[in-house]
Design a protein around this motif. Structure first.
Motif, mmCIF file in Angstrom:
data_model
loop_
_atom_site.group_PDB
_atom_site.id
_atom_site.type_symbol
_atom_site.label_atom_id
_atom_site.label_comp_id
_atom_site.label_asym_id
_atom_site.label_seq_id
_atom_site.Cartn_x
_atom_site.Cartn_y
_atom_site.Cartn_z
ATOM 1 N N ARG A 1 0.824 -1.224 0.000
ATOM 2 C CA ARG A 1 0.000 0.000 0.000
ATOM 3 C C ARG A 1 0.854 1.267 0.000
ATOM 4 O O ARG A 1 0.418 2.330 -0.415
ATOM 5 N N ASP A 2 2.093 1.134 0.433
ATOM 6 C CA ASP A 2 2.985 2.303 0.448
ATOM 7 C C ASP A 2 3.579 2.587 -0.930
ATOM 8 O O ASP A 2 4.199 3.633 -1.140
ATOM 9 N N HIS A 3 3.455 1.643 -1.865
ATOM 10 C CA HIS A 3 4.223 1.775 -3.109
ATOM 11 C C HIS A 3 3.403 1.711 -4.392
ATOM 12 O O HIS A 3 3.890 2.084 -5.450
ATOM 13 N N ILE A 4 2.160 1.207 -4.317
ATOM 14 C CA ILE A 4 1.396 1.051 -5.562
ATOM 15 C C ILE A 4 0.557 2.291 -5.841
ATOM 16 O O ILE A 4 -0.165 2.777 -4.979
ATOM 17 N N ARG A 5 0.659 2.797 -7.062
ATOM 18 C CA ARG A 5 -0.111 3.957 -7.515
ATOM 19 C C ARG A 5 -0.989 3.515 -8.679
ATOM 20 O O ARG A 5 -0.656 2.555 -9.391
ATOM 21 N N PHE A 6 -2.068 4.259 -8.891
ATOM 22 C CA PHE A 6 -3.018 3.905 -9.953
ATOM 23 C C PHE A 6 -2.691 4.667 -11.237
ATOM 24 O O PHE A 6 -2.404 5.862 -11.204
#
Ligand code: NAP
Ligand code: GDD
Length: 345
Positions: free
Chosen positions: A273-278
């Motif tokens: 959750r700290d690293h994935i972007r949409f």
């Protein structure tokens, strides 16, 4: 003893390389069709390299393309294979929306060209068609051999065409032709733009401090992810059976893209959750939400069963990415060996 000959289209791809390895281990003479490219595209086969001049050589590569039926026929005449494994395709679902005509021409019509080449040369060879769970598309899981198709992409539509073409050549001409309906299967050799490889690579690179973020599309899609090295064994088993038939190959379990990312990042002590972007560019105009295969027919008739499921798969892919990370160059490091690269022609 006569050595069996196999011809593999798509030998430079993920599955082609594992299948070539398996067939060489089994004592086959293996012929592969490769596309001419301006750069080498045989990296996945380098470890299988054999000098074609050596009398012991059993791996041979030939230039060819799915868009060139005449060449396919002449190669069949030259090689005279006992088994043909048709794996070549434009295999990326998202790309098929950008290039629907090309995808239809290669993934769909390419199958007709190859089957027609087999029929017209009259070779008594056995034929494997790389069919896909993407053909089930919007039909809810679990999906099995009798589940209706509802493809959701130009790729899926082209694979349905190829599936029925294969069945038609079996029924119309008595060809030994089978469809392996394979659910998603992955490995460290997976193409870098498929989601599992993309996530595994990013988890390793973020852990090593080489990047901060990973951009993905739909995290909610669920797939039945297995290990490619186990799936090519099923392809071979299908062609050894008395009767040609169609088989689903799957693990029978599924997880979401989000779960897969969680497995990968947790393995290196990070929180996805700290690293994935949409990024919306990775969304598809129509999505396949949920695939889970019922492979009980393959288990019953072929004795095939998978052992690797998504969590182990995620870990083995991340481990491979960690091992492949560039190491800092130190003066004491010896010069790297020159990689062997296969040449064809
Ligand atoms: P892949 O890694 O994308 O490999 C595709 C292969 O096809 C490559 O060798 C590629 O050559 C070759 N190819 C593409 N267009 C061609 C053309 N016009 N003429 C000749 N060769 C061409 O795919 P994969 O994951 O190994 O999958 C193998 C097959 O199984 C494909 O048909 C795929 O659609 C199907 N399938 C895959 C999965 C899966 O989860 N992996 C599941 C179900 C079905 P280059 O190396 O030159 O690009
Ligand atoms: N590629 C990709 N990239 N997919 C993403 C991304 C991203 O950044 N973000 C989310 N996804 C989602 C896709 O929307 C899809 O729902 C899922 O991840 C899996 O995508 P892919 O790894 O590209 O595989 P696929 O399921 O579309 O297709 C693969 O499996 C089929 C069998 O069902 C391919 O190997 C096909 O050739 C194969 O037939």
């Amino acid at each position: 003893m006569t050595v069996k000959k196999a011809l593999i289209t798509g030998i430079t791809g993920q599955d082609g390389s594992y299948l070539a390895e398996l067939l060489l281990e089994k004592g086959y003479e293996v012929h592969g069709i490769i596309r001419r490219a301006s750069t080498f595209n045989t990296q996945r086969l380098d470890h299988l390299y054999q000098d074609p001049h050596s009398p012991r050589a059993r791996l041979f590569l030939h230039y060819g393309d799915l868009t060139d039926g005449t060449r396919l026929a002449s190669l069949l005449e030259t090689v005279q294979p006992d088994e043909v494994y048709h794996l070549a395709a434009q295999s990326h679902v998202r790309v098929s929306f950008d290039e629907p005509e090309f995808t239809g021409n290669t993934t769909g019509l390419g199958t007709t060209r190859l089957l027609e080449a087999i029929r017209s040369t009259g070779l008594p060879c056995r034929y494997y068609q790389a069919s896909s769970s993407e053909m089930f598309g919007a039909t809810p899981p679990p999906q099995h051999e009798n589940t209706p198709f509802h493809p959701r992409s130009p790729y899926g539509v082209a694979k349905v065409y190829a599936y029925w073409t294969t069945r038609n050549y079996r029924e119309a001409y008595g060809l030994y032709a089978v469809n392996g309906i394979l659910f998603n299967h992955e490995s460290p050799r997976r193409g870098p733009t498929f989601v599992t490889r993309k996530i595994a690579t990013a988890a390793a690179r973020i852990k090593a401090g080489l990047q901060d973020h990973l951009y993905l599309g739909n995290l909610d899609a669920r797939r039945d992810w297995g290990y490619a090295a186990e799936y090519v064994h099923a392809m071979w088993l299908m062609l050894q059976h008395d009767q040609p038939d169609d088989y689903v190959i799957a693990t029978g379990t599924s997880c979401s893209v989000r779960d897969f990312a969680d497995h990968c990042f947790t393995h290196v002590g990070l929180d996805y959750r700290d690293h994935i972007r949409f990024d919306e560019r990775y969304l598809r105009p129509s999505e396949v939400d949920h695939l889970v295969g019922d492979a009980s027919k393959a288990r019953r008739i072929l004795g095939w069963q998978p052992t690797i499921h998504a969590p182990e798969l995620a870990r083995l892919m991340v481990d491979a990415e960690m091992a492949a990370l560039p190491r800092p160059v130190r003066p004491a490091d010896s010069a790297p060996e020159t990689a062997l690269t296969l040449t064809a022609g």
